[in-house]
Design a protein around this motif. Sequence first.
Motif, mmCIF file in Angstrom:
data_model
loop_
_atom_site.group_PDB
_atom_site.id
_atom_site.type_symbol
_atom_site.label_atom_id
_atom_site.label_comp_id
_atom_site.label_asym_id
_atom_site.label_seq_id
_atom_site.Cartn_x
_atom_site.Cartn_y
_atom_site.Cartn_z
ATOM 1 N N ALA A 1 96.471 170.362 -14.881
ATOM 2 C CA ALA A 1 95.905 169.606 -15.955
ATOM 3 C C ALA A 1 96.613 167.847 -16.231
ATOM 4 C CB ALA A 1 96.054 170.646 -17.184
ATOM 5 N N SER A 2 97.813 168.074 -16.143
ATOM 6 C CA SER A 2 98.477 166.550 -16.414
ATOM 7 C C SER A 2 97.556 165.016 -15.774
ATOM 8 C CB SER A 2 99.409 166.107 -16.087
ATOM 9 O OG SER A 2 100.194 166.870 -15.135
ATOM 10 N N LYS A 3 97.093 165.963 -14.116
ATOM 11 C CA LYS A 3 96.489 164.706 -12.655
ATOM 12 C C LYS A 3 95.289 164.036 -13.683
ATOM 13 C CE LYS A 3 99.911 166.302 -10.448
ATOM 14 N NZ LYS A 3 101.259 165.010 -10.111
ATOM 15 N N HIS A 4 95.371 162.914 -13.126
ATOM 16 C CA HIS A 4 94.224 162.315 -13.519
ATOM 17 C C HIS A 4 92.922 162.658 -12.282
ATOM 18 C CE1 HIS A 4 95.690 158.688 -16.504
ATOM 19 N NE2 HIS A 4 96.812 159.791 -16.298
ATOM 20 N N ASN A 5 93.201 163.141 -10.661
ATOM 21 C CA ASN A 5 92.178 162.956 -9.980
ATOM 22 C C ASN A 5 91.892 164.831 -9.663
ATOM 23 O OD1 ASN A 5 92.187 160.144 -9.372
ATOM 24 N ND2 ASN A 5 94.343 160.784 -7.944
ATOM 25 N N VAL A 6 90.842 165.285 -10.053
ATOM 26 C CA VAL A 6 90.992 166.693 -9.717
ATOM 27 C C VAL A 6 90.089 166.550 -8.849
ATOM 28 C CG1 VAL A 6 88.675 166.064 -11.253
ATOM 29 C CG2 VAL A 6 89.600 168.255 -11.304
ATOM 30 N N THR B 1 77.205 176.812 -2.856
ATOM 31 C CA THR B 1 78.437 176.201 -2.796
ATOM 32 C C THR B 1 78.590 174.832 -3.590
ATOM 33 O OG1 THR B 1 79.206 176.437 -1.230
ATOM 34 C CG2 THR B 1 79.339 178.666 -1.462
ATOM 35 N N PHE B 2 79.425 174.541 -3.802
ATOM 36 C CA PHE B 2 79.954 173.195 -4.001
ATOM 37 C C PHE B 2 81.826 172.773 -3.901
ATOM 38 C CE2 PHE B 2 80.133 174.125 -8.084
ATOM 39 C CZ PHE B 2 81.138 174.171 -9.262
ATOM 40 N N GLY B 3 81.745 171.682 -3.744
ATOM 41 C CA GLY B 3 83.134 170.655 -3.718
ATOM 42 C C GLY B 3 82.842 168.977 -4.566
ATOM 43 N N TYR B 4 84.029 169.061 -5.254
ATOM 44 C CA TYR B 4 83.429 168.332 -6.305
ATOM 45 C C TYR B 4 85.098 167.878 -6.369
ATOM 46 C CZ TYR B 4 84.130 166.520 -11.300
ATOM 47 O OH TYR B 4 83.857 166.065 -12.588
ATOM 48 N N THR B 5 84.931 166.296 -6.417
ATOM 49 C CA THR B 5 86.467 165.490 -7.017
ATOM 50 C C THR B 5 85.543 164.248 -7.840
ATOM 51 O OG1 THR B 5 85.670 164.083 -5.182
ATOM 52 C CG2 THR B 5 86.747 165.315 -4.131
ATOM 53 N N ALA B 6 86.941 163.604 -8.499
ATOM 54 C CA ALA B 6 86.763 163.206 -9.645
ATOM 55 C C ALA B 6 88.027 162.257 -9.710
ATOM 56 C CB ALA B 6 85.981 163.427 -10.621
ATOM 57 N N SER C 1 90.605 167.245 -20.297
ATOM 58 C CA SER C 1 91.241 166.296 -22.017
ATOM 59 C C SER C 1 90.761 165.200 -22.042
ATOM 60 C CB SER C 1 92.185 166.578 -22.325
ATOM 61 O OG SER C 1 93.516 165.621 -22.329
ATOM 62 N N SER C 2 89.887 164.653 -20.497
ATOM 63 C CA SER C 2 89.965 162.602 -20.948
ATOM 64 C C SER C 2 88.338 163.018 -20.112
ATOM 65 C CB SER C 2 91.105 162.074 -19.619
ATOM 66 O OG SER C 2 91.820 162.573 -20.318
ATOM 67 N N ALA C 3 88.131 161.508 -20.127
ATOM 68 C CA ALA C 3 86.585 160.821 -20.095
ATOM 69 C C ALA C 3 86.530 161.151 -18.151
ATOM 70 C CB ALA C 3 85.669 160.053 -20.244
ATOM 71 N N GLU C 4 85.309 161.443 -17.802
ATOM 72 C CA GLU C 4 85.565 160.885 -16.578
ATOM 73 C C GLU C 4 85.675 159.211 -15.828
ATOM 74 O OE1 GLU C 4 82.946 163.324 -13.344
ATOM 75 O OE2 GLU C 4 81.704 161.898 -13.507
ATOM 76 N N ILE C 5 86.001 158.554 -15.136
ATOM 77 C CA ILE C 5 85.651 157.220 -14.218
ATOM 78 C C ILE C 5 84.597 157.500 -13.424
ATOM 79 C CG2 ILE C 5 86.662 155.532 -12.814
ATOM 80 C CD1 ILE C 5 89.155 155.915 -14.620
#
Length: 194
Positions: free
Chosen positions: A82-87, A109-114, A122-126
């Motif tokens: 949860a503390s990471k910036h990349n998901v 199905t899906f694979g998501y990266t952000a 808890s942060s906005a997506e770049i």
Amino acid sequence: MTDHSASHAGTARRWATISLLAAVLASLLLPGVATAAGIGATVVTGTQLAYGTCGANRDGYQMTGDLVGCWWITEFESTTDASKHNVRATGTELFIGSLGSLSGSFTTTFGYTAKMDGPWVSSAEIHGRCHHPVVAGTGDFAGISGELNFTDVNVNPPSYPYWGNLRIAGQSLTLNSATTGALPSSGVTTALSC
């Protein structure tokens, strides 16, 4: 001794030019239309609108373009700290609606990266993107296969342009990106976006 390589190169360029012109002419004659007869893939494009734009309870994502209807995330799972910036996340999704004259539902199905501007939970997506292999379908989409890709556009409200290819066994299909249709409801709820 004659240099045939220059002659062959000129012939190859002429054929390449003729092929390119023929493709451009064909695209001008059939603007916005794609066809498939169950033997090839149909290219689809459009935009998924923000969460809350679809369904009776506004609990899904409205689909516009070639796919017209509603999209729901039915499962979302991430093991990213949860503390990471990349998901990274995986899950499943449901589409109910139409593609040209065909209607029904299909699942993916899906694979998501952000990348987020802070801790991902808890942060906005770049920026973000996801890849969706199509798993199964019902109604006119029975026997469907293919894949869709989405890119996140992070403005207010956000949107998600999509593109991909779909094969629908035994179906003849004509698409027009200006197609519109009624928006169904699934009862599936989620506030997450892919």
